[in-house]
Design a protein around this motif. Structure first.
Motif, PDB file in Angstrom:
ATOM      1  N   ARG A 146     -16.813 -18.453  -1.879  1.00  0.00           N
ATOM      2  CA  ARG A 146     -15.573 -19.220  -1.969  1.00  0.00           C
ATOM      3  C   ARG A 146     -14.982 -19.049  -3.360  1.00  0.00           C
ATOM      4  N   ALA A 147     -13.643 -19.008  -3.420  1.00  0.00           N
ATOM      5  CA  ALA A 147     -12.928 -18.921  -4.690  1.00  0.00           C
ATOM      6  C   ALA A 147     -11.559 -19.553  -4.514  1.00  0.00           C
ATOM      7  N   ALA A 148     -11.106 -20.312  -5.502  1.00  0.00           N
ATOM      8  CA  ALA A 148      -9.794 -20.985  -5.462  1.00  0.00           C
ATOM      9  C   ALA A 148      -9.670 -21.858  -4.226  1.00  0.00           C
TER      10      ALA A 148
ATOM     11  N   MET B  66      -4.439 -14.176  -4.918  1.00  0.00           N
ATOM     12  CA  MET B  66      -4.542 -15.372  -5.764  1.00  0.00           C
ATOM     13  C   MET B  66      -5.976 -15.660  -6.188  1.00  0.00           C
ATOM     14  N   GLN B  67      -6.960 -15.049  -5.491  1.00  0.00           N
ATOM     15  CA  GLN B  67      -8.362 -15.291  -5.823  1.00  0.00           C
ATOM     16  C   GLN B  67      -8.891 -14.334  -6.888  1.00  0.00           C
ATOM     17  N   LEU B  68      -8.187 -13.235  -7.128  1.00  0.00           N
ATOM     18  CA  LEU B  68      -8.617 -12.298  -8.155  1.00  0.00           C
ATOM     19  C   LEU B  68      -8.614 -12.969  -9.527  1.00  0.00           C
ATOM     20  N   GLY B  69      -9.671 -12.791 -10.262  1.00  0.00           N
ATOM     21  CA  GLY B  69      -9.799 -13.404 -11.577  1.00  0.00           C
ATOM     22  C   GLY B  69     -10.363 -14.800 -11.544  1.00  0.00           C
ATOM     23  N   CYS B  70     -10.370 -15.438 -10.381  1.00  0.00           N
ATOM     24  CA  CYS B  70     -10.919 -16.790 -10.263  1.00  0.00           C
ATOM     25  C   CYS B  70     -12.447 -16.736 -10.177  1.00  0.00           C
ATOM     26  N   GLU B  71     -13.077 -17.839 -10.527  1.00  0.00           N
ATOM     27  CA  GLU B  71     -14.532 -17.907 -10.412  1.00  0.00           C
ATOM     28  C   GLU B  71     -14.911 -18.136  -8.955  1.00  0.00           C
ATOM     29  N   ALA B  72     -15.809 -17.305  -8.457  1.00  0.00           N
ATOM     30  CA  ALA B  72     -16.275 -17.418  -7.084  1.00  0.00           C
ATOM     31  C   ALA B  72     -17.674 -18.031  -7.056  1.00  0.00           C
TER      32      ALA B  72
ATOM     33  N   GLY C  83     -24.876 -18.591  -6.959  1.00  0.00           N
ATOM     34  CA  GLY C  83     -24.413 -17.955  -8.180  1.00  0.00           C
ATOM     35  C   GLY C  83     -22.923 -18.132  -8.367  1.00  0.00           C
ATOM     36  N   HIS C  84     -22.459 -17.943  -9.580  1.00  0.00           N
ATOM     37  CA  HIS C  84     -21.040 -18.033  -9.916  1.00  0.00           C
ATOM     38  C   HIS C  84     -20.649 -16.796 -10.708  1.00  0.00           C
ATOM     39  N   VAL C  85     -19.494 -16.206 -10.382  1.00  0.00           N
ATOM     40  CA  VAL C  85     -19.013 -15.043 -11.110  1.00  0.00           C
ATOM     41  C   VAL C  85     -17.502 -14.951 -10.941  1.00  0.00           C
ATOM     42  N   ALA C  86     -16.808 -14.545 -12.006  1.00  0.00           N
ATOM     43  CA  ALA C  86     -15.366 -14.345 -11.935  1.00  0.00           C
ATOM     44  C   ALA C  86     -15.074 -13.038 -11.201  1.00  0.00           C
ATOM     45  N   LEU C  87     -14.091 -13.047 -10.309  1.00  0.00           N
ATOM     46  CA  LEU C  87     -13.735 -11.858  -9.543  1.00  0.00           C
ATOM     47  C   LEU C  87     -12.847 -10.952 -10.386  1.00  0.00           C
TER      48      LEU C  87
END
Length: 268
Positions: free
Chosen positions: A210-212, A233-239, A249-253
């Motif tokens: 999931r992101a944004a 809109m999800q690019l660059g957001c933390e997923a 886990g968490h990582v920026a796209l």
């Protein structure tokens, strides 16, 4: 003292594994010479070495976690006696019991996960002593045995090992692709692909991403790798990536992003 021998060898001897390797190399040469003699001379009968037994009087000491052997000289009454018995082993036996030397993915290497420092080198050596040579093995062992058991066997601080485990399992973005596709009626559509890696990814098990505030479609997932198709809109957001079994886990796209794992099931 022999001036032709390096001072370290005169003082400490040679590492025990190098001594064994040198000894077996000499036996390999003897075996090759006997095989050549039999083939060239066309001998119907020849001889071979079945077993070798040695009683070596030597001094044993530790140097930087390695066992060194220094042969005793005349009059060295306090030397220990090492009894060696060498026997033969066939090629299938070697292949069955040897370590798999396939090239290691640098993204999943122990050195990459532990970091490049003197402390990390010592930690890597301690893990290798209990058979852990890559991140996949470390991840699997943590699931079956637990962090406390690994720390006890490898003689490592639990908190330092836990940090290494979290760093090793963290998702990483290796590539971000933007595609433009022409559909029916000349309509042009854009799509994005985000490539990630993590040793927690397994073939046949799709993680939840999931992101944004929206789900991110998983296009492909295999051992160690995954491809996502996020919205623009999800690019660059933390997923947030739920691998299952409580592993999140968490990582920026974004290209080159290195993520983190949620520690001990607590919210990060």
């Amino acid at each position: 003292m022999n001036p032709g021998i390096p001072p370290l060898v005169q003082d400490s001897g040679v590492p025990f594994d190098m001594f064994i390797q040198a000894l077996t190399e000499q036996l390999d040469k003897a075996q090759a010479a006997m095989a050549l003699k039999a083939r060239v001379g066309k001998l119907p009968l020849t001889f071979a070495v079945k077993e070798v037994s040695l009683d070596l009087r030597a001094f044993i000491q530790m140097v930087d976690d390695d066992v060194f052997v220094r042969p005793a000289g005349p009059g060295d009454a306090e030397a220990s006696t090492i009894k060696l018995a060498l026997t033969t082993i066939t090629k299938p036996m070697i292949e069955e019991n040897a370590i798999d030397f396939q090239p290691e993915d640098p993204k999943f290497s122990l050195r990459e996960a532990l970091g490049d420092s003197k402390e990390s080198e010592d930690m890597q050596r301690r893990l290798e002593r209990i058979g852990v040579r890559n991140v996949q093995q470390l991840t699997e062992l943590r699931k079956t045995a637990g962090t406390d058991v690994i720390a006890r066997l490898a003689r490592l601080p639990v908190n330092r090992l836990q940090q290494a485990l979290l760093s090793a399992a963290a998702p990483r973005v290796t590539d971000v692709e933007s595609r433009t596709e022409a559909g029916n009626g000349g309509v042009v559509s854009a799509s994005n692909r985000v490539h990630l890696t993590s040793p927690l990814l397994r073939t046949g098990r799709l993680p939840l991403v999931r992101a944004a505030g929206e789900a991110v479609p998983v296009v492909e997932a295999s051992d160690g790798r995954m491809v996502l198709a996020p919205l623009a809109m999800q690019l660059g957001c933390e997923a947030e990536i739920d691998f299952g079994d409580g592993e999140v886990g968490h990582v920026a796209l974004a290209a080159g992003s290195v993520g983190r794992m949620r520690d001990d099931g607590r919210r990060s």
